[in-house]
Write a protein that holds these residues in place. Structure first.
Motif, PDB file in Angstrom:
ATOM      1  N   LEU A   1       3.563   5.952  -5.482  1.00 49.25           N
ATOM      2  CA  LEU A   1       3.360   6.095  -6.936  1.00 49.25           C
ATOM      3  C   LEU A   1       2.436   7.273  -7.251  1.00 49.25           C
ATOM      4  O   LEU A   1       2.737   8.121  -8.091  1.00 49.25           O
ATOM      5  CB  LEU A   1       2.727   4.803  -7.492  1.00 49.25           C
ATOM      6  CG  LEU A   1       3.676   3.661  -7.849  1.00 49.25           C
ATOM      7  CD1 LEU A   1       2.883   2.392  -8.122  1.00 49.25           C
ATOM      8  CD2 LEU A   1       4.516   4.029  -9.062  1.00 49.25           C
ATOM      9  N   HIS A   2       1.311   7.303  -6.529  1.00 45.71           N
ATOM     10  CA  HIS A   2       0.346   8.374  -6.806  1.00 45.71           C
ATOM     11  C   HIS A   2       0.887   9.750  -6.444  1.00 45.71           C
ATOM     12  O   HIS A   2       0.646  10.732  -7.128  1.00 45.71           O
ATOM     13  CB  HIS A   2      -0.969   8.110  -6.062  1.00 45.71           C
ATOM     14  CG  HIS A   2      -1.805   7.066  -6.743  1.00 45.71           C
ATOM     15  ND1 HIS A   2      -2.981   7.339  -7.386  1.00 45.71           N
ATOM     16  CD2 HIS A   2      -1.598   5.738  -6.893  1.00 45.71           C
ATOM     17  CE1 HIS A   2      -3.479   6.230  -7.905  1.00 45.71           C
ATOM     18  NE2 HIS A   2      -2.656   5.234  -7.613  1.00 45.71           N
TER      19      HIS A   2
ATOM     20  N   GLY B   1       0.828  -1.222   0.000  1.00 42.53           N
ATOM     21  CA  GLY B   1       0.000   0.000   0.000  1.00 42.53           C
ATOM     22  C   GLY B   1       0.848   1.251   0.000  1.00 42.53           C
ATOM     23  O   GLY B   1       0.539   2.230  -0.689  1.00 42.53           O
ATOM     24  N   ALA B   2       1.951   1.222   0.762  1.00 39.69           N
ATOM     25  CA  ALA B   2       2.829   2.398   0.826  1.00 39.69           C
ATOM     26  C   ALA B   2       3.447   2.670  -0.538  1.00 39.69           C
ATOM     27  O   ALA B   2       3.595   3.829  -0.950  1.00 39.69           O
ATOM     28  CB  ALA B   2       3.918   2.181   1.857  1.00 39.69           C
TER      29      ALA B   2
ATOM     30  N   TYR C   1       2.073   2.013  -3.425  1.00 35.91           N
ATOM     31  CA  TYR C   1       1.047   2.647  -4.268  1.00 35.91           C
ATOM     32  C   TYR C   1       0.859   4.115  -3.911  1.00 35.91           C
ATOM     33  O   TYR C   1       0.729   4.981  -4.785  1.00 35.91           O
ATOM     34  CB  TYR C   1      -0.294   1.893  -4.155  1.00 35.91           C
ATOM     35  CG  TYR C   1      -0.354   0.711  -5.101  1.00 35.91           C
ATOM     36  CD1 TYR C   1      -0.732   0.906  -6.424  1.00 35.91           C
ATOM     37  CD2 TYR C   1      -0.005  -0.566  -4.679  1.00 35.91           C
ATOM     38  CE1 TYR C   1      -0.757  -0.165  -7.301  1.00 35.91           C
ATOM     39  CE2 TYR C   1      -0.028  -1.630  -5.554  1.00 35.91           C
ATOM     40  CZ  TYR C   1      -0.407  -1.433  -6.867  1.00 35.91           C
ATOM     41  OH  TYR C   1      -0.430  -2.466  -7.737  1.00 35.91           O
ATOM     42  N   THR C   2       0.817   4.411  -2.613  1.00 35.81           N
ATOM     43  CA  THR C   2       0.672   5.813  -2.197  1.00 35.81           C
ATOM     44  C   THR C   2       1.799   6.643  -2.808  1.00 35.81           C
ATOM     45  O   THR C   2       1.595   7.730  -3.337  1.00 35.81           O
ATOM     46  CB  THR C   2       0.724   5.928  -0.662  1.00 35.81           C
ATOM     47  OG1 THR C   2      -0.153   4.954  -0.123  1.00 35.81           O
ATOM     48  CG2 THR C   2       0.316   7.311  -0.212  1.00 35.81           C
TER      49      THR C   2
END
Lengths: 888, 109
Positions: free
Chosen positions: B49-50, B43-44, B46-47
């Motif tokens: 990446l965004h 999840g980290a 992905y955060t």
């Protein structure tokens, strides 16, 4: 489903797949994927908020980009039809300019705060609910009690004479109390302001001192600092200049300015025996107070009224009747907010300015209707362009935005130019306000209110004129527009909005024309009014003998010598001296003719003028019966009087007036020897061109040895040509008789014109805008008719091919125009009939509902409309029949 | 925290420097190349990446993956490349400095 959900679902699917491939069971793989991902809700929330921020930024960027493209296209579109754009911009510039000009004058007059420290704490003190002027003795007492508020000040506007004798050189003056600058919180650019010490009888420690205004300093002294300490001679009294006031400070009265300010107690030095300062009956001072920081107007009023009994008792004017004495003692003081200063102009001009603002608002509306029509007319022509854009993926919103931006661009340029027009226009208008007696100096600033007003106007007009075209363009059906571009048999369908706009335009033009007719008519009937004397041939000089060494009792003889000398000058056909001249002042007695009609005590008011022989001859006023005064009518001879026709009508009636005896009370003096009427003269304007000629009684100057008039008027009639040409020889000749006399000259015409200032301005502005409205209406009718004809080219060609006569085509087109114009006239007539009632008080010589005027406005518009329609209609009638075959 | 975050960004940028990839590929590549040493929550990543997309270091496009699923592919922008270079440089300097400290410590003891 949001992007983030899709993305994470993909992640979990891939993770599970790969774990299963490594030999995990599906259920374990799911658990492992969750474990590896961490707190799913927390991460999801974070990612989602980042995504939303990204989305917002992208949308903004797209909008900016879209607007930039729209703007580029808008510029192209405006340049593609330069004539339409120029007409639109010019009419907007004039419309917005006129509105802003009038608004900015109103703003300067009503809302602009004084450039002083904390103007909201200033308050105007009034001796009763209606009046604003105080007497000198009242101020003397009032200023001892300044502690009730933070401070008080008194001032009065005046004119000072810089010349040492002969013809006057008048500048705007200000008498200001010693506390004036301190209470206002206004300093000086160089030097020092004056203080209470300077405000002493005969001058303070530095003798009589004066401050000069910034403009005067620049103009007369070229801004040199050496001006401090120089001597300034005002009405032949030397003053020392101690300072220069800051630029932009024109004193507390809006519309007035000062070149020179002197302490209030220096007034007796300048006016000498005619001083007002100690007079209990002369109301000439304006009093302002600065409130304490937390003090309200009501508290200040209560505090001041505490002083009222003692101030009233001590300052009672002499010679009041008991009823008036009682009224004097009782009237409570009033206090009003004065952050915007005081102004005599405000009362006189607020109403005319509001009427003008309404008028120019209508002009703007016409301009809008015109532009909307021009833009509407372009819509079908642009449908192809817009349709192609749509086919290429432009959204309807983007198209509407494009049209709106075109509108904004037009109105932006128009409003920008309008702002320039308004700067010019407001200056021209303000200059019109000045007359020979009072110099109106109104600084018309470009402040946030004016800018806001202009921007609001620009936005408003954009919405008004772009909404129609934008709506129509957006309704374009893509298939339809590519097909027929003005071809086909359209008739005049779809012209509804256009015709409605035209009708409104014609209606508003009628209203403006009627207004122009009313105000121009008022001005003309006042300017042409039979005044009862010749206004062209007479020169008037105010003669001031205050400085002359001649004793007051010898003044009548001095004035008689002046008259004889003036009458003997070449170019002068006659000359006379009088106490007042038409519209320059008034003086009234209570009189009656006992042997004729009995008139009640309240009705015995008659105006008076004191004249020398030849006064009527000089003015060209006819003697109806009897004789003029002669040098034999001396103080020793029987008392005589001449009366006007209005006097005869009011006091005497049908019987012959000459020979009858008048009894009159002369101001405070009790009885006067019986006076015989020796002549009746034609009625002549006395006080104002606007009113009926009142009863007037003329008495000979030679029979009033006890009236030491310090100032009289010398009137001179020229044999031919402009009487102003006599000024030079007159002032030379007068100077030889007594070098200490001063003279202020103006022609009688100038003097009368000065009383018609606001009528002239209203006539000027309404005339200008009536004409402009007419021109715009003609443009609009022409443009729309021409457009309609071009649209119906095929149809008309077909009609002609099928045997229609050109004359019937002409009739058909003109019939359309006439229908629109007549509908507009009918609406306009109704609206102007309703509105005219509101300007009744501004009119003279005609009624608000003058049927001839309405008819005239209608006929003019109909003619202009038919003329504007005729040109394109003729072109339609000349369409060759084969036009149909070409385009079908 | 900032230090760790910065490190994470550099790892992701390095992963993407080999060509456009979707999030799962990035995660897998980091896991396999580090042999699972770094305990980073997916999840980290992905955060991160965004966040880098928001800063303009990455841009994204939706494509269909080889297995027929809709996937979001990330790619470095010019700015992302610049960030990667400067990140690498400071990380190397940092690592070198730490190494020197350890070497000195070993000599003295």
């Amino acid at each position: 489903m949001k992007d983030v959900d899709v993305e994470l679902a993909f992640h979990f699917a891939e993770t599970v797949d790969s774990l299963v491939a490594q030999g995990w069971t599906e259920a374990d793989a799911r658990l492992e994927a969750e474990r590896r991902f961490g707190d799913r809700r927390r991460h999801h929330r974070k990612i989602d908020s980042i995504d939303r921020a990204i989305g917002r930024r992208r949308r903004l960027a797209r909008l900016v980009q879209g607007v930039r493209l729209n703007a580029r296209d808008a510029v192209r579109a405006l340049r593609a039809s330069p004539l339409v754009s120029i007409v639109a911009i010019v009419s907007l510039a004039l419309g917005v300019g006129a509105n802003t000009a009038i608004f900015s004058i109103l703003n300067a007059l009503l809302w602009q705060s004084l450039p002083v420290k904390e103007p909201h704490r200033l308050a105007l003190m009034m001796p009763d609910a209606d009046r604003t002027a105080w007497t000198g003795p009242q101020w003397e007492l009032m200023q001892n009690h300044s502690a009730l508020v933070e401070g008080t000040l008194a001032f009065a506007n005046a004119r000072f004479n810089l010349s040492k004798g002969g013809q006057t050189d008048l500048v705007d003056g200000l008498y200001a109390s010693g506390s004036f600058f301190e209470v206002l919180g206004v300093g000086t650019v160089i030097g020092r302001p004056f203080s209470s010490q300077d405000d002493a009888p005969g001058g303070g420690p530095d003798g009589p001192v004066a401050l000069i205004g910034y403009r005067f300093w620049q103009q007369r002294y070229r801004g040199t600092p050496k001006v401090i300490g120089e001597t300034l001679v005002l009405d032949r009294v030397p003053f020392t200049i101690v300072g220069v006031t800051p630029p932009g400070f024109d004193g507390p009265e809006r519309g007035r300015t000062f070149d020179i300010a002197v302490p209030l107690r220096a007034e007796p030095l300048i006016r000498r025996s005619g001083s007002y300062l100690a007079e209990r009956g002369t109301w000439w001072l304006t009093l302002l107070a600065r409130l304490k920081p937390d003090q309200t107007i009501e508290q200040a009023a209560a505090a001041l009224n505490g002083l009222r009994p003692q101030i009233r008792e001590a300052t009672m004017p002499e010679g009041l009747r008991p009823a008036n004495q009682e009224r004097y003692l009782r009237a409570p003081f009033a206090v009003r907010p004065a952050s915007t200063g005081t102004s005599a102009l405000r009362r006189r001009y607020t109403e005319p300015l509001q009427v003008m603002l309404a008028g120019v608002g209508l002009v703007l509306l016409i301009a809008c209707a015109n532009i909307a029509n021009l833009l509407l007319a372009r819509v079908p022509a642009r449908r192809r362009e817009l349709t192609i854009r749509m086919a290429l993926g432009a959204s309807r919103v983007s198209l509407a935005r494009q049209l709106l931006i075109e509108g904004l661009l037009l109105s932006g340029i128009g409003a920008g130019l309008g702002l320039l027009v308004s700067r010019l226009g407001s200056r021209v208008l303000v200059r019109q306000l000045s007359t020979y007696t009072s110099n109106v100096a109104l600084d018309v600033p470009l402040d946030w209110r004016v800018l806001g007003f202009t921007i609001a106007l620009a936005v408003f007009v954009t919405i008004v004129f772009s909404a129609g075209p934008a709506l129509r363009a957006v309704r374009v059906a893509p298939s339809e527009a590519l097909k027929a571009d003005g071809r086909g048999l359209v008739g005049d369908r779809g012209m509804g909005l256009t015709q409605a706009l035209l009708t409104v335009q014609v209606a508003v033009s009628v209203v403006l024309l009627v207004a122009a007719g009313l105000f121009v008519g008022t001005f003309v009937s006042l300017a042409r009014r039979d005044a009862g004397f010749d206004r062209q041939a007479v020169l008037v000089a105010t003669v001031n003998a205050t400085r002359s060494p001649v004793a007051p009792a010898a003044r009548p003889a001095l004035y008689a010598r002046l008259r004889e000398t003036a009458a003997a000058l070449p170019g002068v056909s006659s000359a006379a001296v009088s106490a007042v001249t038409p519209t320059s002042g008034d003086w009234a007695f209570s009189a009656h003719v006992p042997s004729a009609r009995s008139v009640s005590e309240d009705d015995r008011h008659t105006f008076v003028n004191i004249v020398t022989p030849d006064w009527f001859k000089t003015y060209g006023t006819r003697l109806i019966v009897g004789r003029d005064f002669t040098p034999q009518d001396t103080a020793a001879a029987p008392r005589v009087a001449i009366v006007n026709e209005a006097f005869v009508r009011h006091f005497i009636g049908g019987q012959p007036a000459t020979g009858l005896m008048i009894e009159y009370r002369d101001g405070s003096r009790s009885t006067v020897p019986p006076t015989q009427i020796v002549a009746v003269v034609q009625d002549g304007i006395y006080r104002s061109l606007r009113e009926q000629v009142p009863p007037v009684m003329y008495l000979p100057l030679s029979q009033r040895p006890n009236d030491p008039f310090p100032s009289v008027s010398l009137s001179v009639r020229s044999t031919a040509g402009n009487p102003a040409a006599l000024i030079h020889s007159l002032s030379a000749a007068m100077g030889e008789i007594d070098a200490d006399l001063t003279f202020t000259f103006r022609s009688l015409q100038t003097q009368l014109d000065a009383t018609l200032t606001h009528e002239r301005i209203l006539a000027m502005v309404s005339g200008f805008f009536g004409a402009l409205a007419l021109l715009l209406a003609a443009c609009g009718l022409y443009g729309v008719t021409a457009y309609a004809v071009s649209r119906r080219r095929t149809e008309i060609g077909l009609r002609l091919a099928l045997g229609a006569k050109p004359a019937s085509i002409l009739r058909m087109i003109l019939g359309r125009v006439a229908a629109v114009v007549l509908a507009g006239i009918a609406i306009g007539a109704l609206v102007s009939t309703w509105l005219a009632g509101y300007v009744r008080t501004l009119l003279f010589g005609l009624t608000p509902h003058d049927p001839l005027l309405l008819l005239g406005a209608g006929v003019v518009l109909l003619l202009v409309g038919l003329l504007a329609g005729f040109v394109p209609a003729r072109r339609a009638a000349l369409i060759p029949p084969w036009a149909a075959t070409r385009t079908l | 925290m900032n230090f760790l975050q910065g490190t994470l960004d550099i790892l992701i940028l390095t992963a993407l420097s080999r060509g456009p990839q979707h999030g799962y590929d990035v995660v897998e590549w980091i896991r396999t190349t580090t042999d699972g040493t770094l305990q980073i929550e997916d999840g980290a990543l992905y955060t991160s990446l965004h966040r880098m997309e928001q800063r303009g270091w990455l841009e994204s496009v939706w494509k269909t993956s080889p297995k027929g699923r809709r996937a979001k592919y990330y790619r470095l922008t010019a700015e992302g490349r610049r960030q990667l270079r400067s990140g690498e440089r400071s990380w190397t300097q940092f690592a070198g400095a730490v190494t020197k400290v350890f070497a000195a410590d070993r000599r003295t003891s």
